[in-house]
Enzyme design. Structure first.
Site, mmCIF file in Angstrom:
data_model
loop_
_atom_site.group_PDB
_atom_site.id
_atom_site.type_symbol
_atom_site.label_atom_id
_atom_site.label_comp_id
_atom_site.label_asym_id
_atom_site.label_seq_id
_atom_site.Cartn_x
_atom_site.Cartn_y
_atom_site.Cartn_z
ATOM 1 N N ARG A 43 -41.827 16.145 32.540
ATOM 2 C CA ARG A 43 -41.987 15.300 31.356
ATOM 3 C C ARG A 43 -43.217 15.660 30.519
ATOM 4 O O ARG A 43 -43.162 15.660 29.299
ATOM 5 C CB ARG A 43 -42.050 13.830 31.777
ATOM 6 C CG ARG A 43 -40.732 13.310 32.328
ATOM 7 C CD ARG A 43 -40.806 11.825 32.603
ATOM 8 N NE ARG A 43 -39.505 11.284 33.002
ATOM 9 C CZ ARG A 43 -39.294 10.012 33.226
ATOM 10 N NH1 ARG A 43 -40.275 9.133 33.096
ATOM 11 N NH2 ARG A 43 -38.099 9.590 33.589
ATOM 12 N N ASP A 152 -43.482 -3.404 24.027
ATOM 13 C CA ASP A 152 -43.399 -2.301 24.975
ATOM 14 C C ASP A 152 -44.639 -1.433 24.779
ATOM 15 O O ASP A 152 -45.220 -1.408 23.686
ATOM 16 C CB ASP A 152 -42.132 -1.472 24.747
ATOM 17 C CG ASP A 152 -41.773 -0.610 25.952
ATOM 18 O OD1 ASP A 152 -40.920 -1.037 26.746
ATOM 19 O OD2 ASP A 152 -42.369 0.474 26.114
#
Length: 280
Positions: A43, A152
């Site tokens: 990632r 978030d």
């Protein structure tokens, strides 16, 4: 003819992974077990390559420097998981519709403020599902002092959630009735939520393990499939903070694999699997 630049795989050592573990814990409360070393590389290496850096060490030195504030957010975004869906764990929305809304509607009719918090909204399917549920129970809810706070840590997914636009292949889980009532074809192969529904949610970037920039309380909090990434201490501290923000009698919904181990200390009662109610 220009020869394309081929970047070699950036150097990634055990020490780099330990540093990443510490950063994730410090910045977001995320616990990265040793088994995630390869996943983290997959990632984060994209960001290392995009910045044309030779090693994770160089990347982390930049990210933690005074000039790396923006990149720090990108790093945290790259290691967070955003798997969601409309009406995921449907029992929570059934409970909201049948057990919670009948008590909230009279409160709203009295002119009182009512708030629901989607505390890890990801790409928005959860708060939009909440919006469809409450609007279905009380169609004129947009005329009252009601809002859904959707937050978030990942600014990219918050921006997408706020857009309220989804491809047809992303709409699984939304019943045909709700699709007809609340979704409009944008003419480009996607659907967007109606103007009336857009009045209900407000989207913000928020780190659950940092200070919260608001003081109000909530009738309902959804915090689902988030604390599985935290260690026990961080998890219990978050449950306590969320409980403090719940109104007496308010409800907390957690993920299917989660439980509030310190529920009694937080003043919470487990009334059904993954559903807690605050005493009072």
């Amino acid at each position: 003819m220009t020869t394309p630049i081929t970047l070699s795989a950036p150097e990634y050592t055990d020490a780099d992974f330990r540093r990443l573990q510490a950063i994730a814990q410090e910045q977001a409360g995320i616990c990265l077990p040793d088994t995630k070393k390869a996943l983290v590389y997959a990632r984060v290496s994209r960001r290392v390559r995009e910045l044309q850096m030779a090693s994770f060490s160089d990347y982390l030195a930049f990210t933690t420097s005074p000039s790396g504030t923006v990149e720090m957010e990108k790093l945290i975004c790259s290691i967070t998981t955003n798997v969601t869906g409309f009406f995921r764990e449907r029992n929570h929305f059934d409970h909201l519709r049948t057990e919670v809304m009948p008590s909230l509607i009279p409160v709203l009719r009295q002119g009182k403020k009512t708030r629901i918090w989607s505390a890890a909204c990801s790409t928005g399917q959860e708060p939009w599902s909440i919006a469809m549920t409450v609007a279905g129970s009380f169609p004129e809810i947009g005329n009252y002092d009601f809002r859904i706070l959707a937050t978030d840590i990942n600014s990219e997914v918050v921006a997408r959630a706020a857009g309220g636009i989804y491809g047809r292949d992303e709409l699984e889980g939304i019943p045909e009735r709700e699709r007809g009532l609340y979704l409009e074809d944008d003419g480009a192969g996607s659907l967007s939520f109606s103007v009336s529904l857009r009045k209900l949610p407000s989207f913000k970037v928020l780190n659950l393990n940092a200070p919260w920039p608001f003081r109000g309380s909530f009738s309902v909090i959804f915090c689902r499939n988030v604390v599985i990434y935290f260690d026990d201490e961080t998890r219990e501290a978050l449950w306590a903070r969320l409980s403090e923000r719940l109104e007496p009698g308010g409800f907390l919904y957690v993920g299917h694999s989660e439980r509030v181990a310190n529920a009694t200390q937080c003043g919470l009662v487990n009334i059904a699997p993954t559903i807690y109610r605050k005493e009072g």
